[in-house]
Structures are given as C-alpha cells and as structure tokens.
Design a protein around this motif. Sequence first.
Motif, mmCIF file in Angstrom:
data_model
loop_
_atom_site.group_PDB
_atom_site.id
_atom_site.type_symbol
_atom_site.label_atom_id
_atom_site.label_comp_id
_atom_site.label_asym_id
_atom_site.label_seq_id
_atom_site.Cartn_x
_atom_site.Cartn_y
_atom_site.Cartn_z
ATOM 1 N N HIS A 124 -118.710 -46.086 41.883
ATOM 2 C CA HIS A 124 -118.524 -44.836 41.152
ATOM 3 C C HIS A 124 -118.182 -43.679 42.107
ATOM 4 C CE1 HIS A 124 -119.458 -45.620 36.929
ATOM 5 N NE2 HIS A 124 -120.246 -46.587 37.367
ATOM 6 N N ALA A 125 -118.832 -43.648 43.265
ATOM 7 C CA ALA A 125 -118.553 -42.580 44.214
ATOM 8 C C ALA A 125 -117.116 -42.652 44.716
ATOM 9 C CB ALA A 125 -119.542 -42.652 45.381
ATOM 10 N N ARG A 126 -116.656 -43.863 45.048
ATOM 11 C CA ARG A 126 -115.284 -44.039 45.537
ATOM 12 C C ARG A 126 -114.274 -43.658 44.455
ATOM 13 N NH1 ARG A 126 -112.824 -47.289 49.427
ATOM 14 N NH2 ARG A 126 -110.602 -46.778 49.486
ATOM 15 N N ALA A 127 -114.572 -44.066 43.195
ATOM 16 C CA ALA A 127 -113.652 -43.744 42.104
ATOM 17 C C ALA A 127 -113.543 -42.240 41.907
ATOM 18 C CB ALA A 127 -114.120 -44.425 40.810
ATOM 19 N N ARG A 128 -114.695 -41.535 41.936
ATOM 20 C CA ARG A 128 -114.659 -40.079 41.762
ATOM 21 C C ARG A 128 -113.883 -39.401 42.882
ATOM 22 N NH1 ARG A 128 -120.091 -40.939 40.079
ATOM 23 N NH2 ARG A 128 -120.835 -40.462 42.189
ATOM 24 N N SER A 129 -114.060 -39.901 44.126
ATOM 25 C CA SER A 129 -113.384 -39.266 45.258
ATOM 26 C C SER A 129 -111.870 -39.416 45.165
ATOM 27 C CB SER A 129 -113.896 -39.866 46.573
ATOM 28 O OG SER A 129 -113.475 -41.214 46.714
ATOM 29 N N GLU A 130 -111.419 -40.481 44.467
ATOM 30 C CA GLU A 130 -109.980 -40.721 44.326
ATOM 31 C C GLU A 130 -109.442 -40.182 43.005
ATOM 32 O OE1 GLU A 130 -109.443 -44.896 44.794
ATOM 33 O OE2 GLU A 130 -109.936 -44.897 46.939
ATOM 34 N N GLY A 131 -110.323 -39.577 42.192
ATOM 35 C CA GLY A 131 -109.880 -39.054 40.909
ATOM 36 C C GLY A 131 -109.469 -40.140 39.932
ATOM 37 N N ARG A 132 -110.146 -41.285 40.038
ATOM 38 C CA ARG A 132 -109.815 -42.420 39.171
ATOM 39 C C ARG A 132 -111.051 -42.850 38.399
ATOM 40 N NH1 ARG A 132 -107.350 -46.878 43.051
ATOM 41 N NH2 ARG A 132 -106.720 -47.808 41.063
ATOM 42 N N THR A 133 -110.829 -43.700 37.393
ATOM 43 C CA THR A 133 -111.946 -44.283 36.659
ATOM 44 C C THR A 133 -112.211 -45.686 37.184
ATOM 45 O OG1 THR A 133 -110.569 -45.285 34.935
ATOM 46 C CG2 THR A 133 -111.267 -42.988 34.620
ATOM 47 N N VAL A 134 -113.390 -46.192 36.872
ATOM 48 C CA VAL A 134 -113.736 -47.553 37.278
ATOM 49 C C VAL A 134 -112.792 -48.556 36.624
ATOM 50 C CG1 VAL A 134 -115.513 -49.341 37.079
ATOM 51 C CG2 VAL A 134 -116.154 -47.036 37.737
ATOM 52 N N SER A 135 -112.440 -48.302 35.369
ATOM 53 C CA SER A 135 -111.513 -49.207 34.673
ATOM 54 C C SER A 135 -110.167 -49.273 35.379
ATOM 55 C CB SER A 135 -111.335 -48.760 33.226
ATOM 56 O OG SER A 135 -112.547 -48.860 32.524
ATOM 57 N N ASP A 136 -109.657 -48.110 35.845
ATOM 58 C CA ASP A 136 -108.387 -48.092 36.573
ATOM 59 C C ASP A 136 -108.463 -48.976 37.806
ATOM 60 O OD1 ASP A 136 -107.259 -46.376 34.770
ATOM 61 O OD2 ASP A 136 -107.713 -44.569 35.936
ATOM 62 N N ILE A 137 -109.563 -48.848 38.542
ATOM 63 C CA ILE A 137 -109.720 -49.628 39.778
ATOM 64 C C ILE A 137 -109.766 -51.115 39.474
ATOM 65 C CG2 ILE A 137 -111.290 -50.114 41.687
ATOM 66 C CD1 ILE A 137 -112.045 -47.155 41.668
ATOM 67 N N VAL A 138 -110.526 -51.487 38.438
ATOM 68 C CA VAL A 138 -110.645 -52.901 38.086
ATOM 69 C C VAL A 138 -109.284 -53.481 37.714
ATOM 70 C CG1 VAL A 138 -111.627 -54.521 36.434
ATOM 71 C CG2 VAL A 138 -113.049 -52.717 37.407
#
Length: 204
Positions: A15-29
């Motif tokens: 969650h921390a990495r996703a927030r720092s990149e301005g993305r959602t967890v779903s986007d990353i997955v």
Amino acid sequence: MLEIRVSHETKEALHARARSEGRTVSDIVRSQISDYIGAGDAGARAGGHIGGLAGRVKAGVATLARLPRVLAAAAAALVVMVLFSQSASLAQDVSLELDGTIVSGDRNVHSFGTEIVLAPDTPVSFPVQSDTDPYTVTVTLHSPTKGTGPVQIGFTISHGNAETEATAASPSVLIDFDEKARIEFRGADGAFYGITARARPVSK
C-alpha cells in the motif's frame, strides 16, 4: 477466486509503494500479472528461435525472478478485498428503544425511556435519575450479524456515586429486529429491574 495469505508487513509495504506512485493496488496487480504472462510468452518464442533448450532455460529463470513479486502483489490485494468484504458484511449498527423500571429496596420506583444507536462492541451509557444514589445503565451490542437478526444486547447496571458505584446486574437478551423483548431480574443490590427493548437495523 485465488486466495493467498501474506504477512501484515507485506500488505503495508504494498500500500505504501502504491500511494507513493499514485497508483492503486489493483493497477499494480494487473500490471504485474500482464508482465508475468508476457514474459512467459516471450520466453517461449525465444526458445523456439534459438533451438529450444537455451531459450526455455532463460524463460524459466525470468519467470522465477518475477514470480515472488507478482504473487506478493496479487496476494496483498486479495487479502485486503476479503477483509473489507467481511467487515462490511458483519458491521451492523442497531437503533435500540428502551423502556425500563427500577424498584429499589425501599420501594422507590425509577423509570426511564430512551432511544440509542449502538455500534458493534461499543458501549453506550446513560443515567437514570434517582432521589438517592444514581443508577447508570450501560448497553452493548455484541457482534451482530448483518441481516434480519437476532442481535445480542448486553446490559450493565451500576448503582451509586463515583466513590461507591457497584455493579448491580449484568443481564443480556437476544432480540429479533422489530420485535419487543422483555427481561425482568433482581439485582445484587436487592432492587427489581424490568427492561423492554426493541431493536431496528440502521441503514448505512
């Protein structure tokens, strides 16, 4: 549905990495799974062009290198979704109408009537006026199941001022939604207690 358990630290890091990149967890997955599938296809094609064995080895190494990151990201997203869905299905606030009578040992009658909104496992207290030592009624909604009920309501009735307060009784009752329930009991202080309760679900 695929369910994979990961540690709390892994979930928080994701969650921390996703927030720092301005993305959602779903986007990353989705991105990681697409990369993983694409890497496998590319490796298979490369293996065919260079004779098979060397290409398959390279593809296998690339897949193994990517696998932990893909699984960690996917697992964290799935765990968060499951937790959110479970909490949403269980969380149920309840509106409770109460009418009660306390007949003390010296035959004094104390009545009360109120309506309160209860959140799960969050006690709510209110006073009952008395000519002598006051009464305090604390009401708790115990782990309700969302839907039609019944719900378990716990009462703690205390008698006395701040210095002498003592618990007189701690009854509980199961109540179906939109039905009245009546409990009567004698407390440790010798007083007689009667409480009528009616519960209704609170829409969110």
